[in-house]
Design an enzyme around this catalytic site. Sequence first.
Site, PDB file in Angstrom:
ATOM      1  N   ASP A 292       0.823  -1.198   0.000  1.00 28.08           N
ATOM      2  CA  ASP A 292       0.000   0.000   0.000  1.00 28.08           C
ATOM      3  C   ASP A 292       0.867   1.263   0.000  1.00 28.08           C
ATOM      4  O   ASP A 292       1.962   1.280   0.565  1.00 28.08           O
ATOM      5  CB  ASP A 292      -0.891  -0.029   1.244  1.00 28.08           C
ATOM      6  CG  ASP A 292      -1.994   1.006   1.206  1.00 28.08           C
ATOM      7  OD1 ASP A 292      -2.654   1.127   0.169  1.00 28.08           O
ATOM      8  OD2 ASP A 292      -2.195   1.695   2.221  1.00 28.08           O
ATOM      9  N   GLU A 339       0.845  -0.352  -5.094  1.00 28.32           N
ATOM     10  CA  GLU A 339      -0.334   0.528  -5.070  1.00 28.32           C
ATOM     11  C   GLU A 339       0.165   1.942  -5.381  1.00 28.32           C
ATOM     12  O   GLU A 339       0.640   2.658  -4.506  1.00 28.32           O
ATOM     13  CB  GLU A 339      -1.003   0.454  -3.703  1.00 28.32           C
ATOM     14  CG  GLU A 339      -2.352   1.186  -3.635  1.00 28.32           C
ATOM     15  CD  GLU A 339      -2.205   2.656  -3.273  1.00 28.32           C
ATOM     16  OE1 GLU A 339      -2.339   3.498  -4.189  1.00 28.32           O
ATOM     17  OE2 GLU A 339      -1.956   2.952  -2.111  1.00 28.32           O
ATOM     18  N   ASP A 393     -11.653   0.926  -1.214  1.00 25.29           N
ATOM     19  CA  ASP A 393     -11.872   2.333  -0.877  1.00 25.29           C
ATOM     20  C   ASP A 393     -12.842   3.028  -1.829  1.00 25.29           C
ATOM     21  O   ASP A 393     -13.093   4.228  -1.679  1.00 25.29           O
ATOM     22  CB  ASP A 393     -10.546   3.101  -0.895  1.00 25.29           C
ATOM     23  CG  ASP A 393      -9.719   2.865   0.359  1.00 25.29           C
ATOM     24  OD1 ASP A 393     -10.300   2.524   1.408  1.00 25.29           O
ATOM     25  OD2 ASP A 393      -8.481   3.020   0.295  1.00 25.29           O
TER      26      ASP A 393
END
Length: 516
Positions: A292, A339, A393
């Site tokens: 991430d 990401e 998200d």
Amino acid sequence: MKRSAGVLMPIFSLPSPYGIGTMGRAARDFLSFLKAAGQSYWQLLPVGPTSYGDSPYQSFSSFAGNPYFIDLDDLAADGLLEPEEYQGLDWGGDPRSVDYGLLYETRYPVLRKAVGRLLDAPPADYAAFLAENADWLDGYALFMALKGENGGVSWDQWPEDERLRKPAALAAAEQRLAPETDFWRGVQYLFFRQWDALKALARQNGVSIIGDLPIYVARDSADMWTCPEQFQLDEDLNPVEVAGCPPDAFTADGQLWGNPLFDWEKMKQDGYRWWLRRIGFQFRLFDVLRIDHFRGFDEYYAIPYGDKTARNGRWKPGPGLDFFKAVGKTLGRREIIAEDLGFLTDTVRNLLRDTGYPGMKVIEFAFDPKKRDSEYLPHRYGRNCVVYAGTHDNETIEGWLEGASPAVRGYAKRYFQLTRREGWAWGVMRGAWSSVADLAVMQMQDLLSIGAEGRINTPSTLGGNWQWRMLPGQADGKLALRVLRSTQLYNRAPAPRAAETAKKSPKPRQKPGANG
């Protein structure tokens, strides 16, 4: 990474009669669904124990597993629980949602009974598990025991000697809290025993598991308490600066995450040992790892500790390619997904190129009517990327299009030739599957054509997140066949064998008199 497809489905979203998805029967059934659907990957969210707010990205440990994911029926099958000890309890009235407050009150008393029986007659591999994981497990167990003794408050509010890890105070706590530390070690043994069985089954079904590693750790975590020298802290162990994102078109004050920042200079001196241990452990759990906030390795946003917004932050240099060279040298070539979403600079793009990792493409970001050539439009992809319609998200596809402006909705409908007969979600997924991206990962909610009620998380909000659950029977054979045929069409699932095709195909009718 070969051309393939997968599904993003959190463990907590699996169906279960006990309040939350687990690693039990529903997980095994889901693997069967993925196999029948021709899917090569199951992508998860982080599987660590969650803290206040229930976010899997704010965990008490980078190494421990979430106790909620331990399956109670499997514990009963192992002789560690009696059915009446958990089947009649109140696990919540809505099978479509997780009630974390209720879980906290109900799950741990049940686990204490199971761990008590485990410790009364430890299995043959228990001592080996404790020894193999002692480097993180002992600190985590003491952290959780002390947290319980101090009413659950963050470690920075504990008595000074324990907060500062004075040796005499730690030794006294180990002796005083021995039954509690034994409990937390036992919980982790149960988690990893079930996890290892699930991962072995995934391998048997031809499914690789994609894990998710947050770049930062929570301030209230065993990671920070046991290894404070790895972070930018003052002499009282308070952060000097904390993590977040700068103001942008969506958030005027930016995002104040509050996570402690790494002391990258100190980490470099010992060859990033802490990070390599962290990533190496993740590859014990997962076949592929999504990291991430990849841009934080190039530059990270540092906000003065104590600020109420992210406005006064500044960009500082991260470890860059040197870090990933150390990862490759120590761990070998591993499958990592970067990401790389958000505002990207040339230096971030260069770092992604130099590592060779696939980045991410999110279709829901592509349809700004003012920007007709977005890099998230499928016709602009290169092969070395992973395409998502949306992530945890984002809205589900149906929710996104229902709530989009007429301009955005119209643009997407024209681009994908969307019709209600096919279904908006399926039309967008068709666009993802047909792209040249090596891997296409769709949310389970989109395979089910679920609307806004299926959204997993709305960033920068508290409450109502991480709760969506699939109902029993929704991932059925009919849906698996539709996914299989759609992904086979675009060479993302194994094609049917010729013999099977011939067997299923109807024999052609003979014309009258064809045999004389």
